[in-house]
Design an enzyme around this catalytic site. Structure first.
Site, PDB file in Angstrom:
ATOM      1  N   TYR A  88      -4.573   4.710   0.839  1.00 54.45           N
ATOM      2  CA  TYR A  88      -3.334   5.079   0.956  1.00 54.45           C
ATOM      3  C   TYR A  88      -2.508   4.794   0.303  1.00 54.45           C
ATOM      4  O   TYR A  88      -1.292   3.460  -0.065  1.00 54.45           O
ATOM      5  CB  TYR A  88      -2.550   5.018   2.094  1.00 54.45           C
TER       6      TYR A  88
ATOM      7  N   ASP B  50      -2.823   0.212  -7.066  1.00 52.59           N
ATOM      8  CA  ASP B  50      -1.319  -0.312  -5.935  1.00 52.59           C
ATOM      9  C   ASP B  50      -1.523  -2.002  -4.981  1.00 52.59           C
ATOM     10  O   ASP B  50      -2.704  -1.666  -4.049  1.00 52.59           O
ATOM     11  CB  ASP B  50      -1.151   1.096  -5.121  1.00 52.59           C
TER      12      ASP B  50
ATOM     13  N   LYS C 143       5.609  -4.479   0.287  1.00 57.06           N
ATOM     14  CA  LYS C 143       5.632  -5.593   1.470  1.00 57.06           C
ATOM     15  C   LYS C 143       6.074  -6.924   1.270  1.00 57.06           C
ATOM     16  O   LYS C 143       7.263  -7.360   1.771  1.00 57.06           O
ATOM     17  CB  LYS C 143       3.918  -5.300   1.596  1.00 57.06           C
TER      18      LYS C 143
END
Length: 348
Positions: free
Chosen positions: A112, A207, A235
């Protein structure tokens, strides 16, 4: 009991809008690595609020956090802040295309990278090379430029490069898969991707929105000893506030405006509140013993869950790297999304 929503947090406990409490194993999906209401982070934010929340321009705090990121992450020589992991990934996708003057990208089924159109494609099996849109609203023409390979399977990557010679701008992947369970790459897989991208003139992107500063001080690339060309982050570096970032080799990052021709900007990018929370969070993580403690408590949790499940007669496999962990209700190992979909008992 079904609760209407979460309204406050204390340490690792959530208090819902009605009278029930939960132990927090989610950590805001990653950002709350030092807690969802850490006193030091909160105090730093309160002090910054008095000075301003957004200036619509770069601030000195952005420079401070940028230096911390560059010092820690092997691939990053320059970094650009944005406001979410999705924004970081869609920006790095544009960067890969601008730098190589190619359009196609390779991603991996089950990984994702946010909700940009190009990433909402994960069709496997015989339709993989057709790039069929996986979400309504994604144009087929956009999806066609996204090629899907199988995680931990270098042969699938080589086949795509061979079938699209000179057309692939880059490869993007989660260096440890978190979106479809906890799936660890082999060192040979990561090294193979590095070698293929170098040989083909394509850009390799890790990523690290989920893995960044969680599985190691210098992210997954430090843990595995494989350096990509560019990296996306988020994050943890926002300490609980909206943030994202992408960075990499200077020669690639200098394609980004104002240094280069590839445009990207955002009103709240690098805003002082997110930068403040990120700086304080990385400072806490940098204290002696922080990652050792994270590994110790996560290991205790994972080992306990595995033992309890097996004692209760369940087939289960799982593991962790520092504070990142996951399980599948099936016999292991699980090397990719396809195996997880086939073998795991998702009803449990």
């Amino acid at each position: 009991m079904v609760c209407d929503g979460l309204q406050e947090t204390c340490a690792a406990l959530f208090c819902a809008a009605v009278s029930c409490r939960y132990v927090d194993y989610i950590g805001s999906w990653g950002p709350a690595i030092v807690g969802a209401a850490n006193d030091e982070v909160n105090e730093a934010l309160k002090a910054q609020i008095e000075k301003g929340t957004s200036f619509g321009a770069p601030s000195a705090l952005g420079n401070v956090l940028a230096k911390l990121v560059i010092e820690r992450v092997p691939s990053v020589e320059m970094v650009r802040f944005v406001s979410s992991g999705t924004e970081a990934c869609l920006s790095v996708l544009r960067l890969m295309r601008a730098y190589t003057k190619r359009e196609k990208i390779i991603k991996f089924v089950g990984c994702y990278h946010g909700h940009a159109d190009s990433f909402l494609v994960k069709a496997g099996s015989g339709v993989a090379t057709l790039g069929l849109p996986d979400s309504p609203g994604v144009p087929a023409s956009t999806a066609a430029a996204t090629l899907n390979a199988t995680y931990n399977d270098l042969a699938s990557v080589k086949e795509l490069f061979a079938a699209n010679k000179g057309e692939i701008a880059g490869v993007i992947l989660e260096p440890v898969v978190g979106n479809s369970g906890f799936i660890v790459p082999t060192k040979e897989f990561l090294q193979g991707l590095r070698d293929i991208c170098t040989a083909e003139g394509a850009v390799l992107c890790f990523d690290e929105v989920m893995t960044g500063f969680r599985i190691a001080r210098g992210c997954a690339q430090e843990h595995f000893g494989i350096t990509p060309d560019v990296t996306t982050m988020g994050k943890v570096i926002g300490g609980g506030l909206p943030v994202g970032a992408y960075g990499g080799k200077r020669e690639i990052m200098e394609m980004v405006a104002p240094a280069g021709p590839m445009y990207q900007a955002g009103t709240l990018s690098g805003n002082p509140l997110a930068m403040t929370a990120g700086i304080k969070t990385l400072e806490i993580l940098d204290r002696p013993g922080s990652y050792e403690h994270l590994d110790k408590v996560t290991s205790r949790l994972v080992d306990g869950v595995l033992a309890a499940a097996k004692e209760a007669g369940h087939a289960i496999t799982g593991g962790h790297i520092s504070g990142m962990f996951g399980f599948f209700f099936c016999e292991g190992p699980i090397d990719n999304y396809e195996q997880a979909s086939e073998k795991a008992d998702t009803a449990k």
